[in-house]
Write an enzyme that holds these catalytic residues in place. Structure first.
Site, PDB file in Angstrom:
ATOM      1  N   ALA A 119       0.813  -1.221   0.000  1.00 22.47           N
ATOM      2  CA  ALA A 119       0.000   0.000   0.000  1.00 22.47           C
ATOM      3  C   ALA A 119       0.849   1.274   0.000  1.00 22.47           C
ATOM      4  CB  ALA A 119      -0.932  -0.022   1.218  1.00 22.47           C
ATOM      5  N   ALA A 120       1.680   1.438   1.026  1.00 24.51           N
ATOM      6  CA  ALA A 120       2.433   2.690   1.147  1.00 24.51           C
ATOM      7  C   ALA A 120       3.485   2.796   0.051  1.00 24.51           C
ATOM      8  CB  ALA A 120       3.088   2.771   2.532  1.00 24.51           C
ATOM      9  N   ARG A 144       4.136   9.871 -11.450  1.00 26.82           N
ATOM     10  CA  ARG A 144       3.218  10.803 -12.121  1.00 26.82           C
ATOM     11  C   ARG A 144       3.840  12.185 -12.268  1.00 26.82           C
ATOM     12  NH1 ARG A 144      -1.604   8.366  -9.296  1.00 26.82           N
ATOM     13  NH2 ARG A 144      -2.235   6.909 -10.905  1.00 26.82           N
ATOM     14  N   GLU A 198      10.501  -5.910  -3.138  1.00 25.50           N
ATOM     15  CA  GLU A 198       9.403  -6.538  -2.381  1.00 25.50           C
ATOM     16  C   GLU A 198       9.790  -8.002  -2.133  1.00 25.50           C
ATOM     17  OE1 GLU A 198       6.422  -6.027  -0.743  1.00 25.50           O
ATOM     18  OE2 GLU A 198       6.647  -8.192  -0.453  1.00 25.50           O
ATOM     19  N   SER A 235       0.982  -4.308  -4.398  1.00 31.10           N
ATOM     20  CA  SER A 235      -0.317  -3.605  -4.356  1.00 31.10           C
ATOM     21  C   SER A 235      -1.491  -4.544  -4.144  1.00 31.10           C
ATOM     22  CB  SER A 235      -0.538  -2.809  -5.649  1.00 31.10           C
ATOM     23  OG  SER A 235       0.086  -1.581  -5.540  1.00 31.10           O
ATOM     24  N   CYS A 248      -6.332  -6.377   3.555  1.00 34.07           N
ATOM     25  CA  CYS A 248      -7.642  -6.246   4.206  1.00 34.07           C
ATOM     26  C   CYS A 248      -8.634  -7.278   3.672  1.00 34.07           C
ATOM     27  CB  CYS A 248      -8.215  -4.850   3.960  1.00 34.07           C
ATOM     28  SG  CYS A 248      -7.005  -3.542   4.179  1.00 34.07           S
ATOM     29  N   ASP A 250       2.506   1.227   7.828  1.00 35.01           N
ATOM     30  CA  ASP A 250       2.463   0.558   9.133  1.00 35.01           C
ATOM     31  C   ASP A 250       3.772   0.638   9.914  1.00 35.01           C
ATOM     32  OD1 ASP A 250      -0.102  -0.215   8.566  1.00 35.01           O
ATOM     33  OD2 ASP A 250       0.298  -2.368   8.575  1.00 35.01           O
ATOM     34  N   TRP A 270     -35.438  10.808  13.494  1.00 34.56           N
ATOM     35  CA  TRP A 270     -34.246  11.287  14.202  1.00 34.56           C
ATOM     36  C   TRP A 270     -33.163  10.219  13.990  1.00 34.56           C
ATOM     37  CZ3 TRP A 270     -33.170  15.865  16.476  1.00 34.56           C
ATOM     38  CH2 TRP A 270     -34.247  16.737  16.685  1.00 34.56           C
ATOM     39  N   ARG A 325     -28.226  14.311  21.121  1.00 37.36           N
ATOM     40  CA  ARG A 325     -29.198  14.947  22.034  1.00 37.36           C
ATOM     41  C   ARG A 325     -29.050  14.389  23.443  1.00 37.36           C
ATOM     42  NH1 ARG A 325     -34.968  14.612  19.226  1.00 37.36           N
ATOM     43  NH2 ARG A 325     -35.507  14.553  21.410  1.00 37.36           N
TER      44      ARG A 325
HETATM   45  C1  LIG Z   1      -6.066  -9.676   7.667  1.00 32.21           C
HETATM   46  C2  LIG Z   1      -5.943  -8.180   7.589  1.00 32.21           C
HETATM   47  C3  LIG Z   1      -7.079  -7.391   7.456  1.00 32.21           C
HETATM   48  C4  LIG Z   1      -6.966  -6.001   7.399  1.00 32.21           C
HETATM   49  N1  LIG Z   1      -8.099  -5.241   7.264  1.00 32.21           N
HETATM   50  C5  LIG Z   1      -7.997  -3.896   7.181  1.00 32.21           C
HETATM   51  C6  LIG Z   1      -9.148  -3.087   6.981  1.00 32.21           C
HETATM   52  O1  LIG Z   1     -10.278  -3.610   6.886  1.00 32.21           O
HETATM   53  N2  LIG Z   1      -8.990  -1.734   6.899  1.00 32.21           N
HETATM   54  C7  LIG Z   1      -7.763  -1.135   6.991  1.00 32.21           C
HETATM   55  O2  LIG Z   1      -7.668   0.105   6.888  1.00 32.21           O
HETATM   56  N3  LIG Z   1      -6.634  -1.877   7.158  1.00 32.21           N
HETATM   57  C8  LIG Z   1      -6.728  -3.229   7.257  1.00 32.21           C
HETATM   58  N4  LIG Z   1      -5.596  -3.997   7.406  1.00 32.21           N
HETATM   59  C9  LIG Z   1      -4.300  -3.334   7.546  1.00 32.21           C
HETATM   60  C10 LIG Z   1      -3.674  -2.998   6.195  1.00 32.21           C
HETATM   61  O3  LIG Z   1      -3.634  -4.140   5.397  1.00 32.21           O
HETATM   62  C11 LIG Z   1      -2.282  -2.460   6.438  1.00 32.21           C
HETATM   63  O4  LIG Z   1      -2.375  -1.351   7.286  1.00 32.21           O
HETATM   64  C12 LIG Z   1      -1.607  -2.045   5.145  1.00 32.21           C
HETATM   65  O5  LIG Z   1      -1.438  -3.151   4.291  1.00 32.21           O
HETATM   66  C13 LIG Z   1      -0.250  -1.432   5.451  1.00 32.21           C
HETATM   67  O6  LIG Z   1       0.382  -1.116   4.272  1.00 32.21           O
HETATM   68  P1  LIG Z   1       1.960  -0.976   4.231  1.00 32.21           P
HETATM   69  O7  LIG Z   1       2.318  -0.730   2.815  1.00 32.21           O
HETATM   70  O8  LIG Z   1       2.416  -0.026   5.276  1.00 32.21           O
HETATM   71  O9  LIG Z   1       2.515  -2.401   4.727  1.00 32.21           O
HETATM   72  P2  LIG Z   1       2.271  -3.844   4.119  1.00 32.21           P
HETATM   73  O10 LIG Z   1       0.985  -3.948   3.421  1.00 32.21           O
HETATM   74  O11 LIG Z   1       2.538  -4.804   5.241  1.00 32.21           O
HETATM   75  O12 LIG Z   1       3.428  -3.951   3.051  1.00 32.21           O
HETATM   76  C14 LIG Z   1       4.759  -3.985   3.411  1.00 32.21           C
HETATM   77  C15 LIG Z   1       5.476  -4.833   2.387  1.00 32.21           C
HETATM   78  O13 LIG Z   1       6.874  -4.741   2.640  1.00 32.21           O
HETATM   79  C16 LIG Z   1       7.459  -5.996   2.341  1.00 32.21           C
HETATM   80  N5  LIG Z   1       8.717  -6.027   3.062  1.00 32.21           N
HETATM   81  C17 LIG Z   1       8.900  -6.012   4.391  1.00 32.21           C
HETATM   82  N6  LIG Z   1      10.217  -6.002   4.682  1.00 32.21           N
HETATM   83  C18 LIG Z   1      10.877  -6.007   3.506  1.00 32.21           C
HETATM   84  C19 LIG Z   1      12.250  -6.007   3.143  1.00 32.21           C
HETATM   85  N7  LIG Z   1      13.209  -5.989   4.046  1.00 32.21           N
HETATM   86  N8  LIG Z   1      12.560  -6.028   1.835  1.00 32.21           N
HETATM   87  C20 LIG Z   1      11.593  -6.044   0.883  1.00 32.21           C
HETATM   88  N9  LIG Z   1      10.258  -6.070   1.174  1.00 32.21           N
HETATM   89  C21 LIG Z   1       9.928  -6.030   2.462  1.00 32.21           C
HETATM   90  C22 LIG Z   1       6.405  -7.010   2.816  1.00 32.21           C
HETATM   91  O14 LIG Z   1       6.553  -8.234   2.166  1.00 32.21           O
HETATM   92  C23 LIG Z   1       5.096  -6.308   2.470  1.00 32.21           C
HETATM   93  O15 LIG Z   1       4.583  -6.715   1.225  1.00 32.21           O
HETATM   94  C24 LIG Z   1      -5.680  -5.397   7.461  1.00 32.21           C
HETATM   95  C25 LIG Z   1      -4.542  -6.189   7.575  1.00 32.21           C
HETATM   96  C26 LIG Z   1      -4.651  -7.558   7.634  1.00 32.21           C
HETATM   97  C27 LIG Z   1      -3.400  -8.390   7.747  1.00 32.21           C
END
Ligand SMILES: Cc1cc2nc3c(=O)[nH]c(=O)nc-3n(C[C@H](O)[C@H](O)[C@H](O)COP(=O)(O)OP(=O)(O)OC[C@H]3O[C@@H](n4cnc5c(N)ncnc54)[C@H](O)[C@@H]3O)c2cc1C
Length: 459
Positions: free
Chosen positions: A12-13, A23, A36, A42, A46, A289, A440, A448
């Site tokens: 995600a991030a 872009r 990765e 991507s 969730c 995260d 309401w 209220r």
């Molecule tokens: C089961 C589940 C349900 C969820 N439901 C929700 C929801 O309903 N709503 C919500 O807002 N959030 C939800 N979340 C949380 C959400 O998925 C995370 O907050 C989000 O994915 C965080 O994104 P990120 O990019 O920070 O980290 P991540 O998605 O964890 O991505 C980090 C990536 O970095 C990679 N990585 C780590 N270390 C290294 C390294 N040294 N070298 C190369 N790659 C590396 C990992 O493999 C991973 O793919 C849920 C999470 C889970 C597990």
């Protein structure tokens, strides 16, 4: 020569940032390399519980863009199955290991984005070679659990350890797959992201689904037979099982960042400013995260690992890396989930957070319905508000109920974000028609009631 952005973590991030940077800056100006360690980019973590349950049949549906699309359409050099094992800030290089071939490469960067996410909390007894024990964080984790559930011998019993929202969602998924599920929670109730009185409603719904809930119970170890998990061990005896899912929460995945000297805050997340720059390290960014962020109500630094924040923070970092200007303004703790048809929403502070942050407050619970009482499908809805005393400023809100409950929290989140008082809220012009609300709205009824309680408290 083009500058070079290296991104660690392709979900995600990381991918939001990489796409935004691309872009704004063409490939001649900025080369982008993403490492990765998993197989996917991507993806929606969730969505994992809904893939486990079978509601979403194909994991491809959880992938927004695959590595090939990033390469061809965005000119982003995505290298999956590559784990970054070291960051050298002095030489501005990372070392990445190819997890298939075992080779290591060194790559230079001008800009570095750390987006390695979080890791599931694993107590020492879970650090084991026993098979059938799963943390749930990435799509790869989900794939391993799916293989276990589909494999031989077929598991029939599951224990989910930890009753946070991931534990609750996984318990529901496993029930829907036909397993008999026990949820073990150390605290008084599952779903501690809401106050105890609201969590009790969630626990009731889970019991109604057939989940056995064991609260006030800690797991101390695992038993195994032929290398496969066969029971979890607690102070009150063993609970036989064929599979264990850990839902004990997550912590920022910062081991690599810490080793490189990135600054950590009190929550264990990386310290960043509002533009997602790592504090004190020019050209180094972090998002998702792995970072801590400002809670706009308590004023404290918090670690809130949610996809909604990871995507926004990644976007902010990418805009800034691309030469634009953007800020991430903090969080207020809004989250939604469901147990079968029961929906749960929360925003702002719980009672215990408000106490910890030093607020004087009142809390009220208002019972209402999701639709006009006479309209088919009307079901109960419980709204809890926490308001500062004596100002009446909204500090927090929680909703539990059937359809149309969870996303109503967004109305309260907007009120809270804008510092509204419960008195202001009673005048809100919210939509009404019998299929959608009583005349309401439950939010207005709760506001209220809070006004009345505040008035009584000041007499
Ligand atoms: C089961 C589940 C349900 C969820 N439901 C929700 C929801 O309903 N709503 C919500 O807002 N959030 C939800 N979340 C949380 C959400 O998925 C995370 O907050 C989000 O994915 C965080 O994104 P990120 O990019 O920070 O980290 P991540 O998605 O964890 O991505 C980090 C990536 O970095 C990679 N990585 C780590 N270390 C290294 C390294 N040294 N070298 C190369 N790659 C590396 C990992 O493999 C991973 O793919 C849920 C999470 C889970 C597990």
């Amino acid at each position: 020569m083009a500058q070079r952005l290296i991104v660690i973590g392709g979900d995600a991030a990381g991918m939001s940032a990489a796409s935004q940077a691309r872009r704004r800056r063409g490939r001649e100006d900025l080369e982008i390399v993403v490492f990765e360690r998993g197989h996917f980019t991507s993806y929606s973590a969730c969505g994992i519980p809904y893939w486990i349950s079978g509601l979403v049949p194909d994991p491809e549906q959880l992938i927004a863009r695959d590595p090939q699309t990033f390469r061809t359409d965005f000119a982003i050099d995505v290298r999956i199955r590559h784990e970054v094992v070291a960051i050298d800030l002095e030489r501005r290089e990372v070392v990445a290991r190819d997890l298939e071939q075992g080779d290591e490469v060194r790559e230079r960067f001008d800009e570095l984005l750390y987006a390695a996410g979080a890791v599931p909390v694993k107590p020492p007894w879970a650090e084991t070679d026993v098979t059938g024990v799963f943390g749930m964080q990435t799509l790869d984790d989900g794939a391993e659990l799916r293989d276990w559930l589909d494999g031989e011998p077929q598991p029939h019993r599951a224990v989910v350890i930890g009753g946070g929202y991931i534990g609750v969602e996984m318990a529901e998924a496993l029930i829907q797959r036909g397993l008999s599920v026990t949820l073990v929670e150390r605290g008084d109730q599952p779903m501690s992201t809401v106050d105890g009185d609201m969590a009790e409603l969630v626990a009731d719904a889970m019991r109604g689904l057939g989940v056995t809930i064991r609260t006030g119970l800690s797991v101390n170890g695992l038993e195994q037979r032929d290398g496969r998990v066969s029971a979890v061990v607690t102070a009150e005896g063993s609970i036989p099982t064929d599979v264990v899912v850990l839902g004990l929460g997550v912590r920022p995945n910062t081991a690599l960042a810490e080793a490189a000297g990135l600054p950590m805050g009190p929550t264990g997340g990386i310290r960043v400013d509002r533009r997602m720059r790592v504090v004190g390290l020019p050209g180094v960014w972090a998002a998702g995260d792995c970072v801590e962020t400002l809670h706009r109500v308590s004023g404290m630094q918090v670690h809130v690992p949610l996809g909604t924040h990871a995507n926004k923070q990644g976007r902010v970092a990418g805009i800034n890396i691309g030469g634009g200007y953007a800020t991430f303004m903090g969080v207020i703790g809004t989250a939604v989930t469901k147990v079968c048809d029961l929906e749960v929403g929360r925003t702002g502070l719980r009672e215990r957070d408000a106490t910890e942050a030093g607020f004087d407050f009142v809390s009220v619970i208002a019972e209402s319905t999701n639709r006009a009482g006479y309209y088919p499908g009307a079901r109960p809805m419980t709204v809890k508000l926490i308001a500062e005393r004596p100002s009446g400023r909204l500090l927090g809100a929680q909703i539990v109920g059937w359809s149309e409950a969870a996303k109503r929290i967004d109305t309260l989140a907007v009120a809270l974000w804008n510092g509204m008082t419960v008195d202001d809220m009673t005048a809100l012009d919210l939509g009404y028609a019998p299929p959608y609300a009583p005349v309401w709205d439950p939010v207005l009824i709760a506001a209220r009631k809070a006004v009345d309680v505040l008035a009584a408290a000041s007499r």
